[in-house]
Design an enzyme around this catalytic site. Structure first.
Site, PDB file in Angstrom:
ATOM      1  CB  SER A 273      46.902  44.700  42.720  1.00 21.72           C
ATOM      2  OG  SER A 273      47.913  44.312  41.618  1.00 21.72           O
ATOM      3  CG  ASP A 386      54.610  44.856  44.903  1.00 23.84           C
ATOM      4  OD1 ASP A 386      54.751  44.031  43.820  1.00 23.84           O
ATOM      5  OD2 ASP A 386      53.776  45.314  45.021  1.00 23.84           O
ATOM      6  CG  HIS A 417      51.866  42.405  44.649  1.00 23.14           C
ATOM      7  ND1 HIS A 417      51.734  43.800  44.240  1.00 23.14           N
ATOM      8  CD2 HIS A 417      50.710  42.042  44.164  1.00 23.14           C
ATOM      9  CE1 HIS A 417      50.714  43.936  43.644  1.00 23.14           C
ATOM     10  NE2 HIS A 417      50.113  42.932  43.455  1.00 23.14           N
TER      11      HIS A 417
END
Length: 454
Positions: A273, A386, A417
């Site tokens: 991320s 995601d 995710h």
């Protein structure tokens, strides 16, 4: 459907309050209070909130927090939280700890629609020098059950500590139980005050990665993030990802290279991320990594992701109501102010939270441009379900790095995710259901690292 919207609001609260509302506590040593005294202080603060006595609530803050969050602003913040999450109706599990000499309390708060842990940091004068909300920890007695790809007899774990003086971080080394040297990898977290496992509800994706890769003969270093260990000592007006993430990542790479079982020429960097967005930049500052791995790393500026995420969640029930539309407009206005650099660095970005200086700094760190400077191999992985970092970002990597022969791309259509499998549209509720990183991801990562380590 309402719960989905609540959980997104919670995610933003966790990330953004942590950026804005921490006083700087350097040079103070906390006097010892009993757990009972700390419990009463925490309850008093909550009771002021329950009775809308914001003046007395703000009196509990130290000068720095009170200056950053005066009574009018605090009232507005609390009303926004309770509007989204419901009224605070009760509280439960209470815990205490010490961080850098300060007394920390955690109290589970039961709102009408969701439960959160309130964390307060008390200074030597008994004033609140920092606070934020966290996802409620898994219930006491919760046990992590390893996925099938973990071979616990193939590795052991060692507690470690490293970091800059005054900012040392605790962590773990996962070490294969064979004769080395082995390749190694450092794990870099996403947004927010993450622990070493990047715990989200009952999920521990970094623990899955560490144990899965160690089972295949790869040393893994993971650690608690600076914003978790030293949250109350961070000066929010001078807060950028250089101090939040990058400095510690560089020190972690150096630390890992010094380990007896690690081949210093075969140390890799993996970011998830926000960490995935930053690892090309970190690798360029380090200049020695053997390869870079990006898990769900955005190519768009982080502040551009927030309105897209909000719109996605608001649309899950088939409509965006007037209140939601107003909230989206407020966020978009905040994005525009950052894009046009109309705020001073020490001004709070309305709609986004956080000081403008944080967003300005992050905006200038273009991950694709940084990746183009690298001579080492890159492996970029993306989950097809995601909604936080989407296929638009994955395509940004593909288009920007199309000319680079040392880059590998891998899309997993069924993963979210956290690289956990599911069906249909991904929602925030998935993060509250226990799961593990898919075995295929562990296999692909291990094969890629080992192929470059022979």
């Amino acid at each position: 459907m309402l719960k989905r919207k609540i959980l997104l609001t919670l995610t933003l609260v966790i990330i953004l309050i942590g950026i804005v509302f921490y006083g700087s506590l350097n040079g103070v040593t906390a006097e010892s209070k009993t757990d009972e005294e700390l419990y009463q202080d925490t309850l008093s603060f909550l009771e002021y909130l329950q009775t809308a006595d914001y003046a007395r609530a703000v009196e509990q803050f130290d000068e720095k927090v009170r200056a950053a969050l005066p009574e009018k602003d605090f009232k507005e913040l609390w009303n926004k939280i309770t509007k989204d999450l419901g009224e605070l109706i009760s509280w439960g599990n209470f815990r205490t700890s010490e961080q850098a000499g300060y007394q920390i309390t955690l109290l589970t708060c039961n709102f009408e629609k969701v439960n959160l842990d309130l964390q307060l940091a008390f200074n030597s004068e008994g004033k609140i020098s920092g606070f934020h909300f966290l996802p409620t920890a898994p219930p006491e007695g919760y046990e992590y059950i390893p996925p099938d790809y973990v071979k616990k007899d193939q590795f052991l774990e060692q507690e470690i500590s490293f970091g800059a003086p005054g900012w040392e971080l605790p962590g773990l080394l996962s070490l294969p139980q064979r004769e080395g040297p082995f390749p190694g990898v450092v794990l870099i977290h996403g947004s927010g005050p993450n622990d070493r496992d990047e715990t989200i509800g009952p999920n521990k994706p970094f623990k899955d990665l560490a144990w899965g890769l160690a089972s295949e003969g790869i040393v893994v270093l993971r650690y608690d993030k600076r914003t978790k260990v030293y949250a109350s000592q961070i000066d929010p007006k001078n807060f950028t990802v250089q101090g939040e993430v990058i400095e510690d990542a560089l020190l972690a790479l150096d630390f890992l290279r010094q380990q007896e079982k690690v081949d210093p020429e075969k140390v890799f960097l993996l970011g998830h991320s926000l960490g995935g967005q930053l690892v090309p930049n970190i690798a360029n500052q380090d200049k020695k990594v053997a390869g870079v791995i990006v898990l769900a790393g955005p190519t768009r500026p982080l502040h551009h992701l927030i309105p897209a995420q909000m719109k996605y969640i608001f649309s899950l029930d088939g409509e965006i109501n007037p209140e939601e539309a107003k909230k989206l407009e407020e966020i978009k206005n905040g994005v525009q102010l950052i894009d046009e650099r109309k705020l001073k660095e020490d001004e709070v970005a309305t709609g986004l939270g956080g000081y403008a200086g944080y967003w300005y700094d992050l905006q200038e760190r273009d991950p694709v441009s940084e990746a183009l400077k690298l001579s080492c191999p890159l492996f970029i992985l993306q989950g097809g379900r995601d909604y936080q970092v989407t296929l638009e970002d994955f395509q940004g990597w593909q288009q920007g790095l199309a000319s680079q022969t040392q880059v590998t791309f891998q899309l997993y259509p069924q993963l979210n995710h956290l690289f956990i499998a599911g069906e249909g549209k991904s929602t925030p509720e998935e993060y509250q259901i226990g799961g593990h990183i898919e075995a295929e991801v562990i296999k692909d990562l291990a094969s890629w690292i080992l192929s470059l380590s022979r």
